[in-house]
Design an enzyme around this catalytic site. Sequence first.
Site, short mmCIF file in Angstrom:
data_model
loop_
_atom_site.label_atom_id
_atom_site.label_comp_id
_atom_site.label_asym_id
_atom_site.label_seq_id
_atom_site.Cartn_x
_atom_site.Cartn_y
_atom_site.Cartn_z
N CYS A 53 0.82 -1.22 0.00
CA CYS A 53 0.00 0.00 0.00
C CYS A 53 0.85 1.26 0.00
O CYS A 53 1.03 1.90 -1.03
CB CYS A 53 -0.93 0.03 1.21
SG CYS A 53 -2.19 -1.26 1.22
N ARG A 54 1.36 1.62 1.19
CA ARG A 54 2.02 2.92 1.35
C ARG A 54 3.23 3.10 0.44
O ARG A 54 3.35 4.13 -0.24
CB ARG A 54 2.44 3.12 2.81
CG ARG A 54 1.24 3.34 3.71
CD ARG A 54 1.61 3.22 5.16
NE ARG A 54 1.89 1.81 5.47
CZ ARG A 54 2.10 1.34 6.68
NH1 ARG A 54 2.12 2.17 7.71
NH2 ARG A 54 2.32 0.06 6.89
N CYS B 70 6.69 3.33 7.67
CA CYS B 70 6.01 2.80 8.84
C CYS B 70 7.05 2.43 9.88
O CYS B 70 8.21 2.20 9.55
CB CYS B 70 5.15 1.58 8.49
SG CYS B 70 6.08 0.14 7.95
N ASP C 173 -1.47 2.79 8.23
CA ASP C 173 -1.57 1.67 7.29
C ASP C 173 -3.01 1.51 6.82
O ASP C 173 -3.86 1.06 7.58
CB ASP C 173 -1.08 0.39 7.95
CG ASP C 173 -1.02 -0.79 6.99
OD1 ASP C 173 -1.43 -0.63 5.81
OD2 ASP C 173 -0.57 -1.86 7.41
#
Length: 139
Positions: free
Chosen positions: A15-16, A82, A105
């Site tokens: 994702c990120r 993260c 997240d």
Amino acid sequence: MENKIIYFLCTGNSCRSQMAEGWAKQYLGDEWKVYSAGIEAHGLNPNAVKAMKEVGIDISNQTSDIIDSDILNNADLVVTLCGDAADKCPMTPPHVKREHWGFDDPARAQGTEEEKWAFFQRVRDEIGNRLKEFAETGK
């Protein structure tokens, strides 16, 4: 002149870091080679692809990869997205600059489908704004 390398890292490269790679390719032009990876490879999250498509950026052909030590050791800038990646990221040589840009997240979003989708959009926009700032200021 050789392109600088920026390497985005998060836990699963789903994702990120994928969204950051997409935004960076949009904002950093030909000056940077842009890569992303994870501590693990969880596959590209379909909502990340959908969220980026909504802003006109296609990341559907990006791959989910684990950290490549060659890229890591030759990067000009490594950005962890993260806490998990910041904690578990392998050691980098002294010449590699490391920064931490923490984002929530979206894969862990709770609630209704609409709430989860809004979470993806928010994180997408936060990452986009951070990359735009970096492109404009170098910070």
